[in-house]
Write a protein that holds these residues in place. Structure first.
Motif, mmCIF file in Angstrom:
data_model
loop_
_atom_site.group_PDB
_atom_site.id
_atom_site.type_symbol
_atom_site.label_atom_id
_atom_site.label_comp_id
_atom_site.label_asym_id
_atom_site.label_seq_id
_atom_site.Cartn_x
_atom_site.Cartn_y
_atom_site.Cartn_z
ATOM 1 N N LYS A 288 -9.220 15.945 27.152
ATOM 2 C CA LYS A 288 -9.287 17.281 26.569
ATOM 3 C C LYS A 288 -8.568 17.284 25.213
ATOM 4 C CE LYS A 288 -11.361 19.690 29.829
ATOM 5 N NZ LYS A 288 -12.538 20.528 29.590
ATOM 6 N N PRO A 289 -9.077 18.053 24.225
ATOM 7 C CA PRO A 289 -8.448 18.041 22.893
ATOM 8 C C PRO A 289 -7.112 18.779 22.861
ATOM 9 C CG PRO A 289 -10.267 19.608 22.978
ATOM 10 C CD PRO A 289 -10.305 18.850 24.272
ATOM 11 N N VAL A 290 -6.968 19.821 23.675
ATOM 12 C CA VAL A 290 -5.716 20.596 23.688
ATOM 13 C C VAL A 290 -5.327 20.909 25.133
ATOM 14 C CG1 VAL A 290 -6.122 21.659 21.425
ATOM 15 C CG2 VAL A 290 -6.914 22.831 23.510
ATOM 16 N N VAL A 291 -4.063 21.288 25.286
ATOM 17 C CA VAL A 291 -3.567 21.649 26.626
ATOM 18 C C VAL A 291 -4.130 23.004 27.029
ATOM 19 C CG1 VAL A 291 -1.533 22.186 28.005
ATOM 20 C CG2 VAL A 291 -1.431 20.332 26.323
ATOM 21 N N GLU A 292 -4.687 23.055 28.224
ATOM 22 C CA GLU A 292 -5.175 24.296 28.815
ATOM 23 C C GLU A 292 -4.841 24.277 30.303
ATOM 24 O OE1 GLU A 292 -9.775 23.032 29.736
ATOM 25 O OE2 GLU A 292 -9.278 23.563 27.657
ATOM 26 N N GLU A 293 -5.084 25.359 30.973
ATOM 27 C CA GLU A 293 -4.787 25.418 32.409
ATOM 28 C C GLU A 293 -5.598 24.365 33.166
ATOM 29 O OE1 GLU A 293 -5.191 29.267 34.108
ATOM 30 O OE2 GLU A 293 -3.787 30.230 32.734
ATOM 31 N N GLY A 294 -4.942 23.753 34.167
ATOM 32 C CA GLY A 294 -5.633 22.791 35.027
ATOM 33 C C GLY A 294 -5.604 21.356 34.555
ATOM 34 N N VAL A 295 -4.984 21.080 33.395
ATOM 35 C CA VAL A 295 -4.978 19.697 32.891
ATOM 36 C C VAL A 295 -3.743 18.937 33.370
ATOM 37 C CG1 VAL A 295 -6.264 20.339 30.822
ATOM 38 C CG2 VAL A 295 -3.760 20.292 30.740
ATOM 39 N N ASN A 296 -3.813 17.621 33.240
ATOM 40 C CA ASN A 296 -2.647 16.745 33.410
ATOM 41 C C ASN A 296 -2.238 16.250 32.030
ATOM 42 O OD1 ASN A 296 -2.541 16.893 36.235
ATOM 43 N ND2 ASN A 296 -4.162 15.348 36.398
ATOM 44 N N ILE A 297 -0.939 16.256 31.774
ATOM 45 C CA ILE A 297 -0.432 15.901 30.437
ATOM 46 C C ILE A 297 0.461 14.674 30.568
ATOM 47 C CG2 ILE A 297 0.717 16.783 28.378
ATOM 48 C CD1 ILE A 297 0.499 19.589 30.066
ATOM 49 N N THR A 298 0.145 13.618 29.831
ATOM 50 C CA THR A 298 0.975 12.413 29.812
ATOM 51 C C THR A 298 1.766 12.392 28.509
ATOM 52 O OG1 THR A 298 -0.600 11.184 31.157
ATOM 53 C CG2 THR A 298 0.978 9.889 29.888
ATOM 54 N N GLY A 299 3.051 12.092 28.628
ATOM 55 C CA GLY A 299 3.895 12.037 27.444
ATOM 56 C C GLY A 299 5.246 11.453 27.774
ATOM 57 N N THR A 300 6.147 11.468 26.790
ATOM 58 C CA THR A 300 7.473 10.867 26.968
ATOM 59 C C THR A 300 8.560 11.917 26.797
ATOM 60 O OG1 THR A 300 6.676 8.727 26.174
ATOM 61 C CG2 THR A 300 9.056 9.088 26.156
ATOM 62 N N PHE A 301 9.432 12.003 27.838
ATOM 63 C CA PHE A 301 10.608 12.867 27.779
ATOM 64 C C PHE A 301 11.754 12.081 27.136
ATOM 65 C CE2 PHE A 301 8.345 14.925 31.305
ATOM 66 C CZ PHE A 301 8.518 16.270 30.992
ATOM 67 N N VAL A 302 12.507 12.734 26.237
ATOM 68 C CA VAL A 302 13.624 12.065 25.560
ATOM 69 C C VAL A 302 14.831 12.999 25.515
ATOM 70 C CG1 VAL A 302 14.469 11.076 23.384
ATOM 71 C CG2 VAL A 302 12.126 10.607 24.147
ATOM 72 N N ASN A 303 16.005 12.426 25.861
ATOM 73 C CA ASN A 303 17.298 13.054 25.583
ATOM 74 C C ASN A 303 18.244 11.912 25.240
ATOM 75 O OD1 ASN A 303 20.208 13.707 26.533
ATOM 76 N ND2 ASN A 303 19.283 15.733 26.246
ATOM 77 N N GLU A 304 18.641 11.807 23.974
ATOM 78 C CA GLU A 304 19.435 10.658 23.524
ATOM 79 C C GLU A 304 20.813 10.628 24.164
ATOM 80 O OE1 GLU A 304 19.512 10.589 19.285
ATOM 81 O OE2 GLU A 304 17.340 10.243 19.086
ATOM 82 N N GLU A 305 21.447 11.806 24.309
ATOM 83 C CA GLU A 305 22.805 11.844 24.862
ATOM 84 C C GLU A 305 22.844 11.263 26.278
ATOM 85 O OE1 GLU A 305 26.295 15.070 26.020
ATOM 86 O OE2 GLU A 305 24.550 15.735 24.889
ATOM 87 N N LYS A 306 21.834 11.607 27.110
ATOM 88 C CA LYS A 306 21.779 11.107 28.489
ATOM 89 C C LYS A 306 20.998 9.801 28.601
ATOM 90 C CE LYS A 306 23.835 14.584 30.678
ATOM 91 N NZ LYS A 306 25.032 14.428 31.548
ATOM 92 N N GLU A 307 20.575 9.270 27.459
ATOM 93 C CA GLU A 307 19.813 8.017 27.389
ATOM 94 C C GLU A 307 18.548 8.085 28.245
ATOM 95 O OE1 GLU A 307 22.544 4.909 28.436
ATOM 96 O OE2 GLU A 307 23.504 4.928 26.473
ATOM 97 N N ILE A 308 17.859 9.226 28.127
ATOM 98 C CA ILE A 308 16.610 9.408 28.860
ATOM 99 C C ILE A 308 15.439 9.137 27.927
ATOM 100 C CG2 ILE A 308 15.121 11.082 30.032
ATOM 101 C CD1 ILE A 308 17.679 12.554 30.907
ATOM 102 N N THR A 309 14.599 8.188 28.298
ATOM 103 C CA THR A 309 13.330 7.946 27.627
ATOM 104 C C THR A 309 12.346 7.589 28.731
ATOM 105 O OG1 THR A 309 14.442 7.088 25.655
ATOM 106 C CG2 THR A 309 12.094 6.596 25.881
#
Length: 440
Positions: A156-177
């Protein structure tokens, strides 16, 4: 040798074991003769060492060893012959004036006796027996889940209801990637959902972890953290979108039926729904049965009154483990284990009074059913009997595994007995309501 028992009260007794020289001297003499034959001492030919020297060197340790063997054997035999139902193990009483220099000995042991009691299965307050049904809403969801599972992934070109979204969560302080795939419907609240709607691949969304998902376990999986780490977690994270996909539902047709259940097993949507209902309610029955067994156990422990030899058990716990405990630690351990001990005694009483037994053939059949169920989960629906027997033999050769299966078999027999002998209050409800009511 003389053994006597003195009852202190209904739950405590002392066993006295008197051992005289006549009880062990012949055995000690025989062993010493054998030592003399084998003794290899410089200055003496083998077998010609003076007996006095052999006695001086080995006599005391052999005598102590033989007395202890005799003591243990006679005490065990006495407990069996007298049919004494004891808790824990006999505890030796310390004697300040004891000496191995004597020829006659008196040993005393404290016993904790199992209490006498009756089990009343006529519950005054009726125990609830749950009948969990697969309602229409659940069945519709399961049909849709099957359609999704065998559906087609569509970008899908954009996020809409019913989709699955793959991506990367980041928080540098907690060293989350952490790269994760999340479902749009798992995002909690309109405020958070608006941040996603209309976004495309490459967009970066700023989020707060607190209240991000409808279930904290979703956050745990999305960030790759353990349960303790996500409890109360309130930090900012960025989420960079890498893929946006929707699932095009598979058509409900014979091709789908065959993929899910095998060729020709299901031939219509009605049969599909009926099969889902049957399979779901089998699983629900397992949960309902376990809850019933838990509730009966709780009821019996609460309503079967008897005393325990508490002070004896605390003393026994203090010395029974690999590491000795202080009196305070032993008392704390007793408080933790008292409920389990009470049910163990109640369970034993129910089994004995109602002649509920298991034999090895039953255990083999039970283990076979367990193995078949495990194999079915991996698609092996019809294993050969020889292969099955070999696996069962390997499973039962493991003592821990055999004990676990034996306990499950006993629980199954007890559950059947309770269902036949206790009048329950039957309550029918769907799975969601069952979870809310039972697990609060």
């Amino acid at each position: 040798m003389n053994i006597t028992k003195e009852n202190i009260d209904a739950l405590n007794a002392v066993v006295k074991v008197e051992i005289s020289a006549a009880d062990y001297q012949d055995k000690v003499a025989t062993i010493l003769k054998d030592y003399r034959k084998k003794a290899d001492i410089p200055g003496f030919r083998k077998g010609q060492v003076p007996m006095g020297m052999v006695k001086k060197q080995y006599g005391k340790s052999i005598m102590i060893d033989e007395v202890n063997k005799l003591l243990q054997e006679s005490l065990n035999n006495f407990l069996v012959e007298e049919k004494l139902d004891i808790l824990g193990n006999p505890l030796p009483k310390m004697q300040d004036d004891f000496s191995w220099e004597a020829e006659d000995y008196l040993f005393e042991f404290e016993l904790g006796l199992a209490p006498q009691f009756e089990v009343d299965l006529d519950a005054k307050k009726k125990i609830t027996q749950y009948n969990i049904i697969a309602d229409e809403e659940l069945l519709e969801k399961e049909v849709e889940n099957i359609q999704k599972r065998y559906g087609k992934i569509v970008p899908k070109p954009v996020v809409e209801e019913g989709v699955n979204i793959t991506g990367t969560f980041v928080n540098e302080e907690k060293e989350i990637t952490k790269k994760s795939t999340i479902a749009f419907e798992d995002v909690k609240g309109k405020t958070n959902q608006k941040k996603f709607l209309g976004k495309k691949v490459g967009d970066v969304i700023e989020l707060k972890t607190k209240g991000l998902f409808v279930d904290d376990h979703k956050l745990m999986g999305a960030l790759g953290l353990d349960h303790d780490a996500i409890h109360g977690l309130d930090i900012p994270v960025t989420f960079t979108i890498e893929e946006i996909n929707a699932t095009e539902l598979a058509e409900i047709n014979q091709e789908l039926f065959d993929k899910v259940f095998g060729p020709g097993v299901v031939k219509s949507k009605e049969e599909l729904v009926a099969k889902i209902k049957e399979d779901a309610e089998k699983q629900f029955q397992t949960q309902a049965d376990q809850q019933l067994l838990n509730d009966v156990t709780e009821y019996l422990v609460e309503n079967t009154k008897f005393e325990l030899p508490a002070e004896f058990l605390k003393k026994w716990l203090a010395v029974a483990g690999e590491k000795p405990m202080t009196p305070e630690q032993a008392s704390e351990e007793f408080e933790k284990s008292e409920k389990a001990l009470r049910y163990q005694l109640i369970e034993g009483k129910v089994l004995k009074d109602n002649n509920i037994k298991t034999d090895f053939a039953e255990l083999q059949e039970f283990a076979k059913g367990f193995v078949k169920a495990q194999m079915a989960q991996y698609g092996q629906l019809n294993p050969e009997e020889k292969e099955l027997d070999e696996i069962v033999q390997r499973v039962l050769s493991n003592q821990d595994e055999a004990k676990r299966l034996q306990e499950q078999l006993v629980s199954q027999k007890l559950l059947t007995f309770y269902k036949e002998n206790i009048t329950f209050k039957v309550k029918e409800l769907n799975y969601e309501k069952f979870v809310k009511e039972v697990y609060k």
